[in-house]
Enzyme design. Structure first.
Site, mmCIF file in Angstrom:
data_model
loop_
_atom_site.group_PDB
_atom_site.id
_atom_site.type_symbol
_atom_site.label_atom_id
_atom_site.label_comp_id
_atom_site.label_asym_id
_atom_site.label_seq_id
_atom_site.Cartn_x
_atom_site.Cartn_y
_atom_site.Cartn_z
ATOM 1 N N CYS A 19 0.858 -1.183 0.000
ATOM 2 C CA CYS A 19 0.000 0.000 0.000
ATOM 3 C C CYS A 19 0.894 1.233 0.000
ATOM 4 C CB CYS A 19 -0.874 -0.023 1.246
ATOM 5 S SG CYS A 19 -1.915 1.419 1.423
ATOM 6 N N GLU A 53 1.709 -3.987 -5.419
ATOM 7 C CA GLU A 53 0.579 -4.902 -5.393
ATOM 8 C C GLU A 53 -0.494 -4.397 -6.350
ATOM 9 O OE1 GLU A 53 -2.433 -6.980 -2.144
ATOM 10 O OE2 GLU A 53 -0.853 -5.649 -1.449
#
Length: 161
Positions: A19, A53
């Site tokens: 993140c 990600e």
């Protein structure tokens, strides 16, 4: 605090970031690029290729593409050793092969000449790169980074199965 990122310690998919966030009042000042650059410098210390990600938000994809393009073009412009491969670019930058290929394709760097694929930097790419480099944004100084990657035992990698 201007932003945050969480580092993937172990990832089967080669994610180096789970993140990443730049607080709204600090966006458009280069801090997102700073955090992205920092995550890749940590990947270099680990001697691993990494990618964020997925899926990426629209702004995330734009930020990463900007970082990847700047990094790859810098590497190509400063390369002194003759030919360079996609693998060499990936190893030097810690950017995954797929992200290198996608960036080069997006920038239309691939040319097919005399039966070979070559990377060719056109004027538009060089002008955009020069504009990007002229921006005064915070940068990582890798020589000042003191960090050792974590080393996990087999038991630490188990998730209670």
């Amino acid at each position: 605090m201007v932003g945050y990122f969480s580092k993937e310690k172990e990832s089967a998919e080669n994610y180096n970031v789970a993140c990443i966030l730049t607080l709204p009042q600090h966006q458009r000042h280069g801090y997102g690029q700073f955090l992205i650059e920092f995550s890749y410098e940590l990947s270099k210390k680990e001697q691993k290729l990494g990618s964020p990600e997925k899926p990426l938000s629209d702004l995330g994809l734009l930020s990463y593409r900007t970082y990847w393009a700047e990094t790859i073009i810098d590497l190509l412009l400063n390369w002194q050793d003759g030919e360079i491969s996609i693998d060499e670019i990936a190893q030097r930058s810690s950017i995954t092969h797929a992200d290198v290929m996608n960036t080069c394709t997006t920038l239309q760097l691939f040319k097919h000449i005399k039966g070979q694929h070559i990377l060719c930097l056109n004027n538009a790419v060089l002008e955009k790169h020069a504009k990007s480099k002229a921006k005064n944004r915070p940068r990582i100084r890798p020589e000042c980074l003191r960090w050792k990657p974590p080393v996990f035992t087999r038991d630490q990698l188990r998730f209670g199965w």
